[in-house]
Design an enzyme around this catalytic site. Sequence first.
Site, short mmCIF file in Angstrom:
data_model
loop_
_atom_site.label_atom_id
_atom_site.label_comp_id
_atom_site.label_asym_id
_atom_site.label_seq_id
_atom_site.Cartn_x
_atom_site.Cartn_y
_atom_site.Cartn_z
N GLU A 29 -18.38 15.42 -35.61
CA GLU A 29 -18.49 15.36 -34.15
C GLU A 29 -19.12 16.63 -33.57
O GLU A 29 -18.59 17.24 -32.64
CB GLU A 29 -17.10 15.12 -33.51
CG GLU A 29 -16.42 13.86 -34.02
CD GLU A 29 -15.13 13.52 -33.27
OE1 GLU A 29 -14.51 14.43 -32.71
OE2 GLU A 29 -14.77 12.33 -33.24
N GLU A 85 -14.38 6.64 -37.52
CA GLU A 85 -12.93 6.77 -37.30
C GLU A 85 -12.52 5.77 -36.24
O GLU A 85 -13.19 5.64 -35.21
CB GLU A 85 -12.55 8.17 -36.77
CG GLU A 85 -12.83 9.32 -37.71
CD GLU A 85 -12.45 10.67 -37.08
OE1 GLU A 85 -11.71 10.69 -36.07
OE2 GLU A 85 -12.89 11.69 -37.61
#
Length: 477
Positions: free
Chosen positions: A123, A266
């Site tokens: 991220e 995720e």
Amino acid sequence: MAVADLNTALALLILLLVGSLLQAEADIGVNWGILSTHRLSPPIVVDLLKENRIGKVKLFDTDPSILRALMGSNIEVMVGIPNEMLELLSSSPVAADVWVSQNVSRYVVKGGVNMRYIAVGNEPFLTSYQGQFQSFVVPAMLNLQQSLSKANLAGYIKLVVPCNADAYEASLPSQGAFRPELTQIMTQLVSFLNSNGSPFLVNIYPFFNIYQNTDFPQDYAFFEGSTHPVVDGQNIYYNAFDGNFDTLVAALNRIGFGQMPIVIGEVGWPTDGSFSANLSAARAFNQGLINHLLSNKGTPLRPGVPPADVFLFSLLDEEQKSTLPGNFERHWGIFSFDGQVKYPLNLGNGILKNARDVQYLPSRWCVANPFRDLTDVSNHIKLACSVADCTTLYYGGLCNAIGDKGNISYAFNSYYQVQNQDERSCDFDGLGMVTFLDPSIGDCHFLVGVNDNSSSTSCRILSWLWVLILWVLISAP
Ligand SMILES: *[C@@H]1O[C@H](CO)[C@@H](O)[C@H](O)[C@H]1NC(C)=O
Ligand SMILES: *[C@@H]1O[C@H](CO)[C@@H](O)[C@H](O)[C@H]1NC(C)=O
Ligand SMILES: *[C@@H]1O[C@H](CO)[C@@H](O)[C@H](O)[C@H]1NC(C)=O
Ligand SMILES: *[C@@H]1O[C@H](CO)[C@@H](O)[C@H](O)[C@H]1NC(C)=O
């Protein structure tokens, strides 16, 4: 005979067809993080994956003991490169070569690790990083791609970048667009991914919609239909996951890559540490998600095309994760830290089963001494809970209502287990004492740590020894 052959051939054909259909379905993998002091040994975790026929795993690093345990398992593996390494890898082709040879090539051999993806950063475009990593991502990928080519691995192992859903925004899915300051980088990144046949990786968390916004319609986070569907022109959205997914599809479309395959890096729901983080919600979300994926319905913008791969977050609880985002951070596992199923969940291969051969520390707990005055205990609690995990004691936690004494005992015990039941760690100036009676209260479970030095390795060596001895005995004249 001929008829039987024909029947066999037909049966085979049907099997093949069914097989290929099954392969077209989204495959459910898991994220395996290791921010934990009570760590199951990697071979036990790999057995847990195999036992439950979980064929894909996403790691956040390249931990050698984990990669060694995955060797020969045929489990598809995504390894990760921490954000902190991106700057070096972006500026130095040599560093990229060394990283690939040390962390990839040595494992990708016959009978080795079935490594399919390398996640470049984690991220890295997250708003809260304030842009500190974003300029390194594409240059690091270019260097790593060169290194993979040199190692003859470029065709097989794909580079990807796990993005948080905060990379794009919109009030309606069809209006999805990347954040303005990311448009240029995203265009470079996505065209690079596209030229290598790599998918776009995104993490999607409807849990955060509920956690951060009390007005968010609860049922829209789940998959049972919603009394507040989102109407977007012709398209109607009944769950936040589809809405979020299609916002990304629209954002990709806007930069010219509307067909790009998408992998969910995720997705999941925590079970403790906040009001909406509980077992029934986690079960409803995860099972609803899996059924939705296995139905192959896809989304309004991609009907019949579910994500290419989906990695649940997470395999195991990690009690050393930062609680900055919230106390729930340490409770994302579909299994508890010791590999025990938390709630019945079917990933498509039957209900999950517990880990086997888990080596626990002895059945001993540390609790508050009932014969002592506990008024001066607060500093001890502070220390214990700064090292060990006490998040379940707070509001919304499973152990929030166990009373004052319960709180103290829970904190003492968590610390004692983190310290591998070292006797001195239960002293607390005489306020603690060791007990052999399980002090768990109702649903509030007082844990016993696991023995993380791989006793399973010694078991294996012992069994090899036995085989050797038997062999010698048998082959003796
Ligand atoms: C392998 O990866 C780990 C973690 O990402 C890193 O610390 C280590 O330096 C890498 N090895 C090399 C040679 O770069
Ligand atoms: C669990 O979380 C869900 C979702 O937020 C909530 O509606 C429900 O009331 C919670 N259940 C319990 C027992 O706290
Ligand atoms: C136990 O500790 C938690 C967290 O500090 C607190 O919310 C709760 O009220 C405590 N319980 C008692 C009975 O003190
Ligand atoms: C495991 O580690 C502990 C120390 O943490 C040590 O005392 C013990 O002997 C080790 N056990 C095995 C089986 O290696």
